[in-house]
Scaffold this active site. Structure first.
Site, PDB file in Angstrom:
ATOM      1  N   CYS A 108       1.063  -1.207   0.136  1.00 26.51           N
ATOM      2  CA  CYS A 108      -0.163  -0.078  -0.031  1.00 26.51           C
ATOM      3  C   CYS A 108       0.937   1.252  -0.109  1.00 26.51           C
ATOM      4  O   CYS A 108       1.716   1.340   0.843  1.00 26.51           O
ATOM      5  CB  CYS A 108      -0.844  -0.064   1.097  1.00 26.51           C
ATOM      6  N   HIS A 150      -8.981  -3.903  -2.562  1.00 27.25           N
ATOM      7  CA  HIS A 150      -8.108  -2.532  -1.717  1.00 27.25           C
ATOM      8  C   HIS A 150      -8.449  -1.269  -1.762  1.00 27.25           C
ATOM      9  O   HIS A 150      -7.987  -1.096  -0.806  1.00 27.25           O
ATOM     10  CB  HIS A 150      -6.864  -3.141  -1.984  1.00 27.25           C
ATOM     11  N   GLU A 151      -8.287  -1.031  -3.255  1.00 31.37           N
ATOM     12  CA  GLU A 151      -8.584   0.785  -3.076  1.00 31.37           C
ATOM     13  C   GLU A 151     -10.534   1.139  -2.338  1.00 31.37           C
ATOM     14  O   GLU A 151     -10.368   1.751  -2.356  1.00 31.37           O
ATOM     15  CB  GLU A 151      -8.608   0.959  -5.131  1.00 31.37           C
TER      16      GLU A 151
HETATM   17 ZN   LIG Z   1      -3.894   1.234   0.334  1.00 36.37          ZN
END
Ligand SMILES: [Zn+2]
Length: 235
Positions: A108, A150-151
């Site tokens: 990330c 994830h986003e």
């Molecule tokens: Zn992230």
């Protein structure tokens, strides 16, 4: 103050800025973001999309959500295999496919060097609007499905560090320093290779000139091979 930049794609010129990433303790990362209203846009959606994509590329990420740049709207960008970039406004997951607990090591841009093994559905059925407000539905798998999920979490104020147990998180944290060093080495190597490549192109060009000169039998002064370290490196 952010610097406004522009780039030409085909016959269109896009304005953008490189956003500063918020730090990992910023409240914006744990806050649910607002819908992006295309009827009454809070920011020019094209400017926002291009800025997010350019910021993502600059940091070498495969995805970046607006709140990671302090912009609390439901927008993220991601790069798909083949180099295509997507900007997803008001994204939703409408269904999942395949293995519901597919494991993959995620990174990330808000936690550089921290890699966590996260289980998520292997493929997703999604809906989103592009930067013009047009609706799309799609089925994504592989890295694209992974990045999308994830986003989307970021837009809901969920960071991946909350998806693993304490033990795994602590263990992953001990490797951050080494990982960051490795990342820096990769970046340095990439830069060095680009410089060598440019120098070789110049040498190849000189060789061609020499060959032509030999054919027509004239003297041509040597072209200096200039290796410019200050030149920005793309990619
Ligand atoms: Zn992230």
């Amino acid at each position: 103050l952010s610097e406004k930049m522009s780039k030409k794609v085909g016959d269109k010129t896009y304005e953008y800025e490189i956003y500063k990433l918020v730090d990992q303790f910023s409240d914006v990362l744990t806050t649910r973001t607002q819908d992006f209203d295309f009827a009454n846009p809070p920011i020019d959606p094209i400017y926002l999309a291009v800025s997010l994509l350019e910021t993502m590329i600059k940091h070498g990420g495969v995805g970046l959500a607006a709140p990671q740049c302090g912009v609390s709207y439901r927008v993220f960008v991601m790069g798909a295999p083949g180099g295509q970039g997507y900007a997803c406004f008001n994204p939703k997951i409408t269904g999942t496919r395949g293995n519901p607990e597919s494991a993959f090591e995620e990174g990330c841009l808000s936690f550089k060097g921290l890699y966590l093994n996260i289980k998520r559905p292997e493929a997703v059925e999604v809906e989103y609007q592009d930067m013009y407000g047009n609706k799309h539905t799609q089925i994504w798998d592989g890295l694209t499905a992974r990045t999308f999920q994830h986003e989307l979490d970021h837009l809901n104020g969920v960071v991946y560090t909350t998806l693993v147990d304490r033990y795994s998180l602590d263990k992953a944290k001990t490797k951050v320093k080494t990982n960051l060093k490795k990342l820096q080495r990769q970046r340095d190597n990439h830069e060095r290779q680009a410089i060598i490549q440019r120098a070789m192109q110049t040498v190849a060009a000189q060789k061609k000139v020499d060959e032509l000169a030999a054919q027509i039998n004239i003297d041509i002064p040597d072209i200096n091979v200039v290796v410019n370290n200050d030149e920005p490196v793309g990619g």
